[in-house]
Scaffold this motif. Structure first.
Motif, PDB file in Angstrom:
ATOM      1  N   GLY A 243       1.120  -1.071   0.046  1.00  0.00           N
ATOM      2  CA  GLY A 243       0.032   0.087   0.046  1.00  0.00           C
ATOM      3  C   GLY A 243       0.853   1.435   0.049  1.00  0.00           C
ATOM      4  O   GLY A 243       1.917   1.238  -0.318  1.00  0.00           O
ATOM      5  N   PRO A 244       0.215   2.403   0.535  1.00  0.00           N
ATOM      6  CA  PRO A 244       1.046   3.714   0.433  1.00  0.00           C
ATOM      7  C   PRO A 244       2.041   3.986   1.683  1.00  0.00           C
ATOM      8  O   PRO A 244       1.861   3.426   2.533  1.00  0.00           O
ATOM      9  N   PHE A 245       2.632   4.858   1.233  1.00  0.00           N
ATOM     10  CA  PHE A 245       3.391   5.569   2.474  1.00  0.00           C
ATOM     11  C   PHE A 245       2.490   6.616   3.062  1.00  0.00           C
ATOM     12  O   PHE A 245       1.937   7.236   2.498  1.00  0.00           O
TER      13      PHE A 245
ATOM     14  N   GLU B 110      -1.979   9.943   7.093  1.00  0.00           N
ATOM     15  CA  GLU B 110      -2.358  10.312   5.999  1.00  0.00           C
ATOM     16  C   GLU B 110      -1.603   9.792   4.695  1.00  0.00           C
ATOM     17  O   GLU B 110      -0.219   9.969   4.958  1.00  0.00           O
ATOM     18  N   ARG B 111      -1.916   9.345   3.659  1.00  0.00           N
ATOM     19  CA  ARG B 111      -1.323   8.992   2.528  1.00  0.00           C
ATOM     20  C   ARG B 111      -0.391  10.279   1.897  1.00  0.00           C
ATOM     21  O   ARG B 111      -0.749  11.388   1.730  1.00  0.00           O
ATOM     22  N   LEU B 112       0.912  10.062   1.684  1.00  0.00           N
ATOM     23  CA  LEU B 112       1.731  11.039   1.152  1.00  0.00           C
ATOM     24  C   LEU B 112       2.386  10.291  -0.123  1.00  0.00           C
ATOM     25  O   LEU B 112       3.294   9.589  -0.194  1.00  0.00           O
ATOM     26  N   LEU B 113       2.218  10.973  -1.222  1.00  0.00           N
ATOM     27  CA  LEU B 113       2.903  10.810  -2.508  1.00  0.00           C
ATOM     28  C   LEU B 113       4.225  11.305  -2.419  1.00  0.00           C
ATOM     29  O   LEU B 113       4.244  12.439  -2.096  1.00  0.00           O
ATOM     30  N   LEU B 114       5.225  10.658  -2.583  1.00  0.00           N
ATOM     31  CA  LEU B 114       6.834  11.169  -2.532  1.00  0.00           C
ATOM     32  C   LEU B 114       7.173  11.600  -3.754  1.00  0.00           C
ATOM     33  O   LEU B 114       7.141  11.089  -4.751  1.00  0.00           O
ATOM     34  N   HIS B 115       7.351  13.045  -3.839  1.00  0.00           N
ATOM     35  CA  HIS B 115       8.190  13.615  -5.004  1.00  0.00           C
ATOM     36  C   HIS B 115       9.418  14.030  -4.725  1.00  0.00           C
ATOM     37  O   HIS B 115       9.794  15.146  -3.897  1.00  0.00           O
TER      38      HIS B 115
ATOM     39  N   MET C 223      10.833  23.768  -6.297  1.00  0.00           N
ATOM     40  CA  MET C 223      10.378  22.985  -7.199  1.00  0.00           C
ATOM     41  C   MET C 223       9.488  21.798  -7.189  1.00  0.00           C
ATOM     42  O   MET C 223       9.169  21.096  -7.819  1.00  0.00           O
ATOM     43  N   GLY C 224       9.149  21.799  -5.838  1.00  0.00           N
ATOM     44  CA  GLY C 224       8.008  20.972  -5.259  1.00  0.00           C
ATOM     45  C   GLY C 224       8.646  19.652  -4.631  1.00  0.00           C
ATOM     46  O   GLY C 224       7.579  18.573  -4.473  1.00  0.00           O
ATOM     47  N   VAL C 225       9.908  19.607  -4.265  1.00  0.00           N
ATOM     48  CA  VAL C 225      10.399  18.173  -3.643  1.00  0.00           C
ATOM     49  C   VAL C 225       9.723  18.204  -2.256  1.00  0.00           C
ATOM     50  O   VAL C 225       9.747  19.063  -1.568  1.00  0.00           O
ATOM     51  N   ASN C 226       9.330  17.001  -1.890  1.00  0.00           N
ATOM     52  CA  ASN C 226       9.044  16.465  -0.500  1.00  0.00           C
ATOM     53  C   ASN C 226       9.703  15.389   0.081  1.00  0.00           C
ATOM     54  O   ASN C 226       9.708  15.048   1.179  1.00  0.00           O
ATOM     55  N   PHE C 227      10.603  15.059  -0.718  1.00  0.00           N
ATOM     56  CA  PHE C 227      11.471  14.036  -0.229  1.00  0.00           C
ATOM     57  C   PHE C 227      12.821  13.879  -1.012  1.00  0.00           C
ATOM     58  O   PHE C 227      12.945  14.356  -2.518  1.00  0.00           O
ATOM     59  N   ILE C 228      13.984  13.638  -0.708  1.00  0.00           N
ATOM     60  CA  ILE C 228      15.164  13.522  -1.232  1.00  0.00           C
ATOM     61  C   ILE C 228      16.035  12.112  -0.657  1.00  0.00           C
ATOM     62  O   ILE C 228      15.940  11.896   0.307  1.00  0.00           O
ATOM     63  N   ARG C 229      16.962  11.801  -1.743  1.00  0.00           N
ATOM     64  CA  ARG C 229      17.834  10.569  -1.396  1.00  0.00           C
ATOM     65  C   ARG C 229      19.146  11.333  -1.221  1.00  0.00           C
ATOM     66  O   ARG C 229      19.602  11.930  -2.306  1.00  0.00           O
ATOM     67  N   LEU C 230      19.861  11.046  -0.245  1.00  0.00           N
ATOM     68  CA  LEU C 230      21.279  11.493  -0.435  1.00  0.00           C
ATOM     69  C   LEU C 230      22.222  10.480  -0.430  1.00  0.00           C
ATOM     70  O   LEU C 230      22.037   9.143   0.182  1.00  0.00           O
ATOM     71  N   ALA C 231      22.865  10.385  -1.674  1.00  0.00           N
ATOM     72  CA  ALA C 231      23.525   9.402  -2.076  1.00  0.00           C
ATOM     73  C   ALA C 231      25.032   9.745  -2.229  1.00  0.00           C
ATOM     74  O   ALA C 231      25.322  10.716  -2.815  1.00  0.00           O
TER      75      ALA C 231
ATOM     76  N   ILE D   6      11.415  18.591   4.139  1.00  0.00           N
ATOM     77  CA  ILE D   6      11.546  17.529   3.145  1.00  0.00           C
ATOM     78  C   ILE D   6      11.985  16.246   3.907  1.00  0.00           C
ATOM     79  O   ILE D   6      12.940  16.371   4.549  1.00  0.00           O
ATOM     80  N   LEU D   7      11.509  15.013   3.554  1.00  0.00           N
ATOM     81  CA  LEU D   7      11.959  13.798   3.930  1.00  0.00           C
ATOM     82  C   LEU D   7      13.113  13.301   3.399  1.00  0.00           C
ATOM     83  O   LEU D   7      13.279  13.707   2.325  1.00  0.00           O
TER      84      LEU D   7
END
Length: 203
Positions: free
Chosen positions: A102-104, A109-114, A144-152, A169-170
């Protein structure tokens, strides 16, 4: 909706001289408006490893989210014969859930990760990016609308994480390993050690 939240101050003490003198410890927690939600004072002996200094309940917490990144601040002052030290940390109160098949969910509440992916790297600076440039980069991502970031693919500057907390930002954070296969026992032990250090520093 909010629910009561139990909070605690868990601390590590650096005591290279192994002093046994009593310490006066003061813990203060304020919300984003500067209102006190907890104050406690303690007179205790130095300790080893982690120790819980205090715990308290926030009955109606302001929950952190990308649209409302509410942050609390915890200040811990340690005083003794050797002097005084103040540590300050900000934190958000939130609940995350990955629903199986299912969702995150964030705070129920459901949150779409962008999101996007970030390297600690910039023309003219390489990995030695100045603070102002890090701040500017993170602000552009939020705009630019980010609510999520991957640090690599490695532990990045704490300033990046502080900006994520402040901007809403998650974060997915990683240890320094990428596409190299799994190495020998020394490699595995080093990777576990880096993971433990990253969790202790950034949890």
């Amino acid at each position: 909706t909010s629910w009561p939240c139990l909070c605690w101050a868990l601390c590590w003490l650096y005591n290279p001289t192994e002093s046994n003198d009593l310490l006066d410890v003061m813990v203060d927690v304020i919300d984003a408006k500067g209102l006190s939600i907890h104050h406690s004072q303690h007179s205790i002996s130095p300790w080893k490893d982690a120790r819980e200094l205090t715990n308290f309940t926030v009955n109606t917490p302001e929950l952190w989210s990308p649209s409302s990144p509410h942050l609390y601040q915890c200040s811990i002052k340690v005083s003794g014969r050797g002097g005084e030290y103040v540590a300050k940390e900000t934190f958000g109160i939130r609940h995350t859930e990955f629903v199986q098949h299912g969702p995150f969910k964030l705070n129920g509440e459901r949150l779409l990760l962008h999101g996007t992916h970030r390297h600690e790297d910039h023309a003219g600076y390489a990995a030695a990016m100045p603070d102002g440039l890090i701040d500017q980069e993170m602000k552009l991502m939020k705009e630019m609308g980010v609510n999520f970031i991957r640090l690599a693919h490695y532990q990045q500057s704490r300033r990046v994480l502080a900006n994520c907390d402040r901007l809403g930002i998650l974060v997915w954070e990683e240890v320094p390993w990428c596409r190299g296969g799994v190495g020998n026992d020394f490699f595995k032990d080093m990777t576990r050690d880096k993971l433990r250090a990253m969790i202790a520093q950034h949890y």
